[in-house]
Structure formats: structure tokens, C-alpha cells
Design a protein around this motif. Structure first.
Motif, PDB file in Angstrom:
ATOM      1  N   VAL A 216      17.360 -45.290   7.721  1.00 22.35           N
ATOM      2  CA  VAL A 216      18.357 -46.009   8.199  1.00 22.35           C
ATOM      3  C   VAL A 216      19.741 -45.604   7.385  1.00 22.35           C
ATOM      4  N   GLU A 217      19.645 -45.536   6.145  1.00 20.85           N
ATOM      5  CA  GLU A 217      20.685 -45.208   5.343  1.00 20.85           C
ATOM      6  C   GLU A 217      21.288 -43.875   5.694  1.00 20.85           C
ATOM      7  N   GLY A 218      20.306 -42.997   5.893  1.00 24.75           N
ATOM      8  CA  GLY A 218      20.644 -41.564   5.832  1.00 24.75           C
ATOM      9  C   GLY A 218      21.367 -41.632   7.562  1.00 24.75           C
TER      10      GLY A 218
ATOM     11  N   ALA B  77      44.973 -51.776   6.286  1.00 25.46           N
ATOM     12  CA  ALA B  77      44.531 -52.416   7.263  1.00 25.46           C
ATOM     13  C   ALA B  77      43.011 -51.746   7.777  1.00 25.46           C
ATOM     14  N   GLU B  78      43.163 -50.571   7.976  1.00 23.94           N
ATOM     15  CA  GLU B  78      42.097 -49.506   8.423  1.00 23.94           C
ATOM     16  C   GLU B  78      40.853 -49.835   7.689  1.00 23.94           C
ATOM     17  N   VAL B  79      41.120 -49.730   6.337  1.00 22.24           N
ATOM     18  CA  VAL B  79      40.035 -49.887   5.341  1.00 22.24           C
ATOM     19  C   VAL B  79      39.404 -51.063   5.340  1.00 22.24           C
ATOM     20  N   ARG B  80      40.501 -52.279   5.528  1.00 21.66           N
ATOM     21  CA  ARG B  80      39.885 -53.543   5.558  1.00 21.66           C
ATOM     22  C   ARG B  80      39.096 -53.674   6.564  1.00 21.66           C
ATOM     23  N   ALA B  81      39.258 -53.220   7.877  1.00 17.93           N
ATOM     24  CA  ALA B  81      38.502 -53.344   9.211  1.00 17.93           C
ATOM     25  C   ALA B  81      37.159 -52.666   8.908  1.00 17.93           C
ATOM     26  N   LEU B  82      37.184 -51.455   8.425  1.00 17.84           N
ATOM     27  CA  LEU B  82      36.056 -50.599   8.508  1.00 17.84           C
ATOM     28  C   LEU B  82      35.004 -51.404   7.436  1.00 17.84           C
ATOM     29  N   ALA B  83      35.665 -51.726   6.227  1.00 19.04           N
ATOM     30  CA  ALA B  83      34.825 -52.332   5.366  1.00 19.04           C
ATOM     31  C   ALA B  83      33.949 -53.589   5.532  1.00 19.04           C
ATOM     32  N   ALA B  84      34.721 -54.346   6.536  1.00 17.43           N
ATOM     33  CA  ALA B  84      34.346 -55.640   7.075  1.00 17.43           C
ATOM     34  C   ALA B  84      33.166 -55.259   8.127  1.00 17.43           C
ATOM     35  N   GLU B  85      33.383 -54.108   8.970  1.00 16.10           N
ATOM     36  CA  GLU B  85      32.261 -53.642   9.586  1.00 16.10           C
ATOM     37  C   GLU B  85      30.956 -53.256   8.978  1.00 16.10           C
ATOM     38  N   TYR B  86      31.226 -52.534   7.911  1.00 16.88           N
ATOM     39  CA  TYR B  86      30.173 -52.002   7.158  1.00 16.88           C
ATOM     40  C   TYR B  86      29.517 -53.006   6.392  1.00 16.88           C
ATOM     41  N   ALA B  87      30.144 -54.041   6.112  1.00 24.09           N
ATOM     42  CA  ALA B  87      29.597 -55.305   5.081  1.00 24.09           C
ATOM     43  C   ALA B  87      28.703 -55.797   6.201  1.00 24.09           C
ATOM     44  N   ALA B  88      29.174 -55.984   7.679  1.00 27.83           N
ATOM     45  CA  ALA B  88      28.285 -56.728   8.428  1.00 27.83           C
ATOM     46  C   ALA B  88      27.200 -56.203   8.724  1.00 27.83           C
ATOM     47  N   GLU B  89      27.118 -54.696   8.728  1.00 28.20           N
ATOM     48  CA  GLU B  89      25.905 -53.755   9.128  1.00 28.20           C
ATOM     49  C   GLU B  89      25.109 -53.998   7.939  1.00 28.20           C
ATOM     50  N   GLU B  90      25.688 -53.890   6.722  1.00 25.49           N
ATOM     51  CA  GLU B  90      24.610 -54.117   5.593  1.00 25.49           C
ATOM     52  C   GLU B  90      24.100 -55.366   5.305  1.00 25.49           C
ATOM     53  N   GLN B  91      24.749 -56.448   6.028  1.00 27.82           N
ATOM     54  CA  GLN B  91      24.101 -57.907   6.085  1.00 27.82           C
ATOM     55  C   GLN B  91      22.954 -57.908   7.207  1.00 27.82           C
ATOM     56  N   GLU B  92      23.161 -57.038   8.222  1.00 25.77           N
ATOM     57  CA  GLU B  92      22.137 -56.859   9.075  1.00 25.77           C
ATOM     58  C   GLU B  92      20.865 -56.182   8.254  1.00 25.77           C
ATOM     59  N   HIS B  93      21.112 -55.292   7.443  1.00 31.59           N
ATOM     60  CA  HIS B  93      19.819 -54.800   6.771  1.00 31.59           C
ATOM     61  C   HIS B  93      19.324 -56.016   5.950  1.00 31.59           C
ATOM     62  N   VAL B  94      20.163 -56.635   5.262  1.00 32.07           N
ATOM     63  CA  VAL B  94      19.729 -57.633   4.434  1.00 32.07           C
ATOM     64  C   VAL B  94      18.713 -58.554   5.284  1.00 32.07           C
TER      65      VAL B  94
ATOM     66  N   GLU C 290      17.134 -57.763   8.139  1.00 30.62           N
ATOM     67  CA  GLU C 290      16.020 -57.000   8.347  1.00 30.62           C
ATOM     68  C   GLU C 290      14.853 -57.138   7.272  1.00 30.62           C
ATOM     69  N   VAL C 291      15.272 -56.766   6.004  1.00 28.99           N
ATOM     70  CA  VAL C 291      14.582 -56.619   5.040  1.00 28.99           C
ATOM     71  C   VAL C 291      14.082 -58.134   4.836  1.00 28.99           C
ATOM     72  N   ARG C 292      14.745 -59.130   5.054  1.00 31.55           N
ATOM     73  CA  ARG C 292      14.318 -60.619   4.728  1.00 31.55           C
ATOM     74  C   ARG C 292      13.201 -60.813   5.637  1.00 31.55           C
ATOM     75  N   SER C 293      13.350 -60.252   7.034  1.00 25.51           N
ATOM     76  CA  SER C 293      12.319 -60.605   8.003  1.00 25.51           C
ATOM     77  C   SER C 293      10.890 -59.844   7.596  1.00 25.51           C
ATOM     78  N   MET C 294      11.177 -58.437   7.315  1.00 28.11           N
ATOM     79  CA  MET C 294      10.103 -57.949   6.901  1.00 28.11           C
ATOM     80  C   MET C 294       9.427 -58.582   5.630  1.00 28.11           C
ATOM     81  N   LEU C 295      10.122 -59.055   4.840  1.00 28.32           N
ATOM     82  CA  LEU C 295       9.465 -59.617   3.632  1.00 28.32           C
ATOM     83  C   LEU C 295       8.627 -60.827   3.997  1.00 28.32           C
TER      84      LEU C 295
END
Ligand code: ZN
Length: 183
Positions: free
Chosen positions: A63-65, A138-155, A157-162
Motif C-alpha cells: 500500500v505504501e509502496g 494553495a497546491e500544497v495545501r490541497a494535495l496535503a489535505a488529499e494525502y491526509a484523507a488517504e492516510e485517514q483511510e489507512h487508519v 483500514e487498520v482499525r477494521s483489521m484490528l
């Protein structure tokens, strides 16, 4: 290893004067390092005859790769600028999403492996979330928000596996046949 260990790092990324290229370089370094570490832990678990956790770590490494590859693609032809040693915007030597090898135990159960992963993913959310809040670009802000949301998805996913694994009781680290250590 105990679960009462306070989360390390967890610092919100400071994106203040971060340009897009610098942001992508950080994001890539972070994801690539996390992927590498998960892969290393997967190998270690396999060596220690812990195939369940090895498989789990291998999955997280994938996933991270993939995320690291996406970031590289996003950077396009200009490529990713190399981050000078120590120039990264996180306080630890290692990236926020990187699992500390010292916290992995060869007998650990999927539950504990997932707890470690959860902390890493939460640190990634904090980092990207911080950049999203502080970046002037602004571009950095938008992309960082997108990545934060993706990582929140990982959180999540890991929680549901837990939720699939019970919390191990005492004695999980007892090894009837401990690996021999040369003295
Ligand atoms: Zn992640």
C-alpha cells in the motif's frame, strides 16, 4: 513492547514556506521509507516463523509502496528534488509513518503489529494534516489535505483489521524454544 508506549513523533507537518516540489519530496520520502520498513519487518517476521504478521506487513508495504509510486508520477518529468540530509521537516530521524524496528517483537501477534501500524498511519495523518493547515502554497495545501484523507483511510483500514484480532493476553512473548543468542 507495551501499548502504553506514548506515540513517538506525531508532529504536525509545518508546510509554511513549502513549495510543491519540496512537499512531494517529503511525501515521497515518507511513503518510500514506510514501505521499506514494512517490507523489512515482513522479512523479519518470516524469518522468525511468524507468517501471519509477515503477510500483514507485506500488505502494508504494498500500500505504501504504491503511494510512493503515485507521488513520483505526480512529480512528473521534473522529478523529485533530493532532500538534503537532515533537511526534512520532521523532528525525528525517521519519517512520521515509519515503524520503529525496536518496537517490533519477533513473537508479536497481528494485534500488536496492527497497533504499531495504526500509530504510524496516525502520525502520517498528523503530518499531512499539519501541512494542509499551514502551507501558504494553495497546491500544497490541497494535495496535503488529499494525502491526509488517504492516510485517514489507512487508519480506518487498520482499525477494521484490528477489530478482527483479540488483544493478546499476558504471556504472548513466552517462547518455549527461544532463538539461541551466541554469548
Ligand atoms: Zn499510510
Amino acid at each position: 513492547m507495551t501499548d502504553s508506549t506514548p506515540p513517538t513523533g506525531g508532529d504536525a507537518g509545518d508546510g509554511k514556506a513549502m513549495g510543491l516540489a519540496e512537499f512531494l519530496a517529503h511525501a515521497h520520502a515518507m511513503e518510500a521509507e514506510a514501505a521499506e520498513r514494512y517490507a523489512l519487518l515482513a522479512d523479519q517476521m518470516a524469518v522468525h516463523n511468524n507468517p501471519g504478521v509477515a503477510t500483514l506487513f507485506r500488505k502494508l508495504a504494498d500500500v505504501e509502496g504504491r503511494h510512493a509510486e503515485e507521488i513520483k508520477t505526480r512529480a512528473g518529468d521534473t522529478g523529485l528534488p533530493r532532500l538534503a540530509l537532515g533537511a526534512h521537516r520532521w523532528s525525528d530521524a525517521e519519517g512520521p509513518e515509519t515503524i520503529d524496528v525496536g518496537e517490533a517483537h519477533y513473537l508479536m501477534l497481528p494485534y500488536q503489529a496492527l497497533r504499531l501500524a495504526l500509530r504510524g498511519e496516525e502520525r502520517a495523518v498528523a503530518f499531512f494534516g499539519g501541512v494542509a493547515e499551514t502551507a501558504e502554497n494553495a497546491e500544497v495545501r490541497a494535495l496535503a489535505a488529499e494525502y491526509a484523507a488517504e492516510e485517514q483511510e489507512h487508519v480506518l483500514e487498520v482499525r477494521s483489521m484490528l477489530a478482527l484480532y483479540p488483544e493478546p493476553g499476558e504471556g504472548w512473548a513466552d517462547d518455549p524454544d527461544p532463538p539461541s543468542t551466541p554469548d
